[in-house]
Design a protein around this motif. Structure first.
Motif, PDB file in Angstrom:
ATOM      1  N   ALA A 143     -29.245 -55.153 -48.940  1.00 22.24           N
ATOM      2  CA  ALA A 143     -28.996 -54.884 -50.363  1.00 22.24           C
ATOM      3  C   ALA A 143     -30.262 -54.459 -51.097  1.00 22.24           C
ATOM      4  N   VAL A 144     -31.427 -54.799 -50.522  1.00 26.10           N
ATOM      5  CA  VAL A 144     -32.703 -54.481 -51.172  1.00 26.10           C
ATOM      6  C   VAL A 144     -33.581 -53.723 -50.171  1.00 26.10           C
ATOM      7  N   PRO A 145     -33.327 -52.417 -49.988  1.00 29.37           N
ATOM      8  CA  PRO A 145     -34.112 -51.649 -49.010  1.00 29.37           C
ATOM      9  C   PRO A 145     -35.568 -51.482 -49.453  1.00 29.37           C
ATOM     10  N   LYS A 146     -36.441 -51.336 -48.477  1.00 25.84           N
ATOM     11  CA  LYS A 146     -37.874 -51.184 -48.753  1.00 25.84           C
ATOM     12  C   LYS A 146     -38.173 -49.718 -49.048  1.00 25.84           C
ATOM     13  N   LYS A 147     -37.922 -49.310 -50.270  1.00 23.87           N
ATOM     14  CA  LYS A 147     -38.209 -47.937 -50.670  1.00 23.87           C
ATOM     15  C   LYS A 147     -38.592 -47.914 -52.147  1.00 23.87           C
ATOM     16  N   PRO A 148     -39.433 -46.958 -52.539  1.00 31.45           N
ATOM     17  CA  PRO A 148     -39.886 -46.908 -53.940  1.00 31.45           C
ATOM     18  C   PRO A 148     -38.760 -46.514 -54.891  1.00 31.45           C
ATOM     19  N   VAL A 149     -38.753 -47.169 -56.046  1.00 33.24           N
ATOM     20  CA  VAL A 149     -37.753 -46.903 -57.083  1.00 33.24           C
ATOM     21  C   VAL A 149     -38.481 -46.713 -58.408  1.00 33.24           C
ATOM     22  N   LEU A 150     -38.165 -45.649 -59.118  1.00 35.46           N
ATOM     23  CA  LEU A 150     -38.664 -45.479 -60.486  1.00 35.46           C
ATOM     24  C   LEU A 150     -37.830 -46.413 -61.362  1.00 35.46           C
ATOM     25  N   ILE A 151     -38.287 -47.635 -61.471  1.00 32.08           N
ATOM     26  CA  ILE A 151     -37.467 -48.707 -62.025  1.00 32.08           C
ATOM     27  C   ILE A 151     -37.142 -48.499 -63.504  1.00 32.08           C
ATOM     28  N   GLY A 152     -37.981 -47.753 -64.221  1.00 32.09           N
ATOM     29  CA  GLY A 152     -37.698 -47.467 -65.623  1.00 32.09           C
ATOM     30  C   GLY A 152     -36.473 -46.600 -65.826  1.00 32.09           C
ATOM     31  N   ARG A 153     -36.023 -45.936 -64.745  1.00 34.16           N
ATOM     32  CA  ARG A 153     -34.784 -45.162 -64.802  1.00 34.16           C
ATOM     33  C   ARG A 153     -33.563 -46.029 -64.548  1.00 34.16           C
ATOM     34  N   LYS A 154     -33.793 -47.233 -64.008  1.00 34.50           N
ATOM     35  CA  LYS A 154     -32.690 -48.098 -63.599  1.00 34.50           C
ATOM     36  C   LYS A 154     -32.417 -49.223 -64.593  1.00 34.50           C
ATOM     37  N   VAL A 155     -33.475 -49.746 -65.213  1.00 36.14           N
ATOM     38  CA  VAL A 155     -33.325 -50.876 -66.138  1.00 36.14           C
ATOM     39  C   VAL A 155     -34.045 -50.551 -67.442  1.00 36.14           C
ATOM     40  N   LYS A 156     -33.738 -51.334 -68.470  1.00 36.56           N
ATOM     41  CA  LYS A 156     -34.420 -51.165 -69.755  1.00 36.56           C
ATOM     42  C   LYS A 156     -35.888 -51.554 -69.593  1.00 36.56           C
ATOM     43  N   MET A 157     -36.786 -50.669 -69.984  1.00 40.18           N
ATOM     44  CA  MET A 157     -38.223 -50.910 -69.830  1.00 40.18           C
ATOM     45  C   MET A 157     -38.931 -50.532 -71.128  1.00 40.18           C
ATOM     46  N   GLU A 158     -39.696 -51.474 -71.643  1.00 38.54           N
ATOM     47  CA  GLU A 158     -40.504 -51.229 -72.830  1.00 38.54           C
ATOM     48  C   GLU A 158     -41.960 -51.492 -72.486  1.00 38.54           C
ATOM     49  N   SER A 159     -42.866 -50.827 -73.170  1.00 43.14           N
ATOM     50  CA  SER A 159     -44.289 -51.020 -72.875  1.00 43.14           C
ATOM     51  C   SER A 159     -45.077 -51.181 -74.160  1.00 43.14           C
ATOM     52  N   TYR A 160     -46.125 -52.016 -74.081  1.00 39.11           N
ATOM     53  CA  TYR A 160     -46.979 -52.320 -75.225  1.00 39.11           C
ATOM     54  C   TYR A 160     -48.432 -52.231 -74.768  1.00 39.11           C
ATOM     55  N   HIS A 161     -49.147 -51.278 -75.320  1.00 41.98           N
ATOM     56  CA  HIS A 161     -50.522 -51.022 -74.891  1.00 41.98           C
ATOM     57  C   HIS A 161     -51.494 -51.443 -75.983  1.00 41.98           C
ATOM     58  N   GLU A 162     -52.375 -52.367 -75.632  1.00 40.27           N
ATOM     59  CA  GLU A 162     -53.487 -52.743 -76.499  1.00 40.27           C
ATOM     60  C   GLU A 162     -54.756 -52.216 -75.835  1.00 40.27           C
ATOM     61  N   PRO A 163     -55.257 -51.046 -76.258  1.00 41.33           N
ATOM     62  CA  PRO A 163     -56.403 -50.419 -75.581  1.00 41.33           C
ATOM     63  C   PRO A 163     -57.562 -51.389 -75.393  1.00 41.33           C
ATOM     64  N   GLY A 164     -58.088 -51.387 -74.180  1.00 39.78           N
ATOM     65  CA  GLY A 164     -59.216 -52.247 -73.857  1.00 39.78           C
ATOM     66  C   GLY A 164     -58.834 -53.675 -73.519  1.00 39.78           C
ATOM     67  N   GLN A 165     -57.557 -54.044 -73.716  1.00 39.23           N
ATOM     68  CA  GLN A 165     -57.136 -55.428 -73.472  1.00 39.23           C
ATOM     69  C   GLN A 165     -56.034 -55.532 -72.422  1.00 39.23           C
ATOM     70  N   HIS A 166     -54.886 -54.905 -72.683  1.00 36.52           N
ATOM     71  CA  HIS A 166     -53.794 -55.032 -71.730  1.00 36.52           C
ATOM     72  C   HIS A 166     -52.742 -53.949 -71.948  1.00 36.52           C
ATOM     73  N   LEU A 167     -51.941 -53.765 -70.905  1.00 34.26           N
ATOM     74  CA  LEU A 167     -50.706 -52.989 -70.990  1.00 34.26           C
ATOM     75  C   LEU A 167     -49.607 -53.908 -70.477  1.00 34.26           C
ATOM     76  N   GLU A 168     -48.632 -54.197 -71.334  1.00 31.03           N
ATOM     77  CA  GLU A 168     -47.509 -55.034 -70.913  1.00 31.03           C
ATOM     78  C   GLU A 168     -46.268 -54.178 -70.728  1.00 31.03           C
ATOM     79  N   LEU A 169     -45.627 -54.348 -69.578  1.00 29.70           N
ATOM     80  CA  LEU A 169     -44.354 -53.698 -69.282  1.00 29.70           C
ATOM     81  C   LEU A 169     -43.284 -54.781 -69.276  1.00 29.70           C
ATOM     82  N   VAL A 170     -42.274 -54.613 -70.104  1.00 28.82           N
ATOM     83  CA  VAL A 170     -41.174 -55.569 -70.181  1.00 28.82           C
ATOM     84  C   VAL A 170     -39.947 -54.916 -69.555  1.00 28.82           C
ATOM     85  N   LEU A 171     -39.451 -55.528 -68.471  1.00 32.30           N
ATOM     86  CA  LEU A 171     -38.346 -54.952 -67.707  1.00 32.30           C
ATOM     87  C   LEU A 171     -37.176 -55.917 -67.691  1.00 32.30           C
ATOM     88  N   ASP A 172     -36.053 -55.459 -68.251  1.00 34.55           N
ATOM     89  CA  ASP A 172     -34.872 -56.302 -68.410  1.00 34.55           C
ATOM     90  C   ASP A 172     -33.847 -55.939 -67.339  1.00 34.55           C
TER      91      ASP A 172
END
Length: 235
Positions: A143-172
Motif C-alpha cells: 500500500a506504501v510503495p517506495k517511490k517519490p511523491v510530490l506530496i503537495g499535489r496529494k494533500v493540503k500543504m501550507e508553508s511559512y517562511h521566516e527568513p534566516g530562522q525557519h521554513l515550516e511545511l504543514v501537511l494535512d
C-alpha cells in the motif's frame, strides 16, 4: 534517537534512488549522496482536545522553541504532519559549514535557494516525499510503495517562511481520502514496521542535478500507546 523500538534516528540516504546528473538526458537515477540537512528532532504526539498544532515552529511544546532557547541559530526545516488522531513534527537543521552551503553555485545550494524563494504554490510542486517500509506486513508495504511523491499535489500543504530562522511545511493528510487510507494502514501496523521517511526538493534544471535528499528519519516498531498530547493548548 537510537535503534531500539519506539526510537528514531537518521537512515542511510544511499538506500534511496534520486535523479542523477544526466537525468534530463537519460532518466537515470542513482543512490543519493549525503543528506543536505541534519535531522535534529522528531516529535510524535496525539492531537489534543484543542485540535492539531498548526504552527509548530511557534508552539512552546515543540522543538523549534527549545532550539531558540538554546541559542542555536541554525536554519530549521520544520515538517508538520497532521494525520488525526496523531501528529508528527520533524525538524532538520542547515549546517552553515556544510560544503554545499559554502558553494553557492553547487546543485544543492541552487535547488535549496529556489525552494526558499518559491511561492507557496510552487513549493507544493517541488517537495517530494519517499516512504520506505524496510520491514513489516506485505499488505502494508504494498500500500506504501517506495517511490517519490510530490506530496503537495496529494494533500493540503501550507508553508511559512521566516527568513534566516525557519521554513515550516504543514501537511494535512486528512485532506486526502487516498492518503488517509494508506496512512491508517501504516499507523495500524506501527508496532510491526521499520518505517523510513525521506524528503527532497525536485531538481528540474541541469544546474540543480544530481539530486540529494534533504534528510531521512527512521522509526522502528513505534508504539502509539506511548504517545501523549502536548501540554499547552494548540496554536
Amino acid at each position: 534517537p537510537g535503534d531500539l523500538p519506539h526510537m528514531w534516528r537518521e537512515f542511510d540516504p544511499a538506500t534511496f534512488e534520486v535523479r542523477a546528473r544526466s537525468y534530463l538526458k537519460d532518466r537515470r537515477k542513482e543512490p543519493s549522496g549525503e543528506c543536505m540537512l541534519e535531522l535534529v528532532n522528531v516529535d510524535f504526539t496525539c492531537v489534543g482536545p484543542g485540535g492539531p498544532i498548526l504552527r509548530a515552529a511557534e508552539h512552546p511544546d515543540c522543538y523549534p522553541h527549545q532550539h531558540r532557547l538554546a541559542r542555536d541559530d541554525r536554519f530549521l526545516l520544520v515538517m508538520n504532519w497532521i494525520f488525526p488522531p496523531f501528529q508528527a513534527v520533524i525538524c532538520a537543521a542547515v549546517n552553515p559549514k556544510a560544503a554545499w552551503v559554502q558553494q553557492p553555485l553547487s546543485p544543492q545550494a541552487r535547488v535549496w535557494r529556489r525552494f526558499l524563494e518559491a511561492s507557496e504554490d510552487e513549493r507544493k510542486d517541488l517537495f517530494k516525499l519517499i516512504i520506505s517500509l524496510e520491514n513489516g506486513p506485505w499488505l502494508v508495504k504494498r500500500a506504501v510503495p517506495k517511490k517519490p511523491v510530490l506530496i503537495g499535489r496529494k494533500v493540503k500543504m501550507e508553508s511559512y517562511h521566516e527568513p534566516g530562522q525557519h521554513l515550516e511545511l504543514v501537511l494535512d493528510v486528512a485532506s486526502s481520502r487516498a492518503e488517509q487510507v494508506a496512512c491508517a494502514m501504516v499507523i495500524g501496523a506501527l508496532r510491526k514496521v521499520h518505517l523510513v521517511y525521506a524528503v527532497l526538493i525536485e531538481a528540474r534544471e541541469v544546474e540543480e542535478l544530481p539530486e540529494n535528499l534533504l534528510m531521512t528519519a527512521s522509526a522502528n516498531c513505534w508504539d502509539p500507546s506511548k504517545v501523549f498530547s502536548p501540554m499547552t493548548e494548540s496554536s
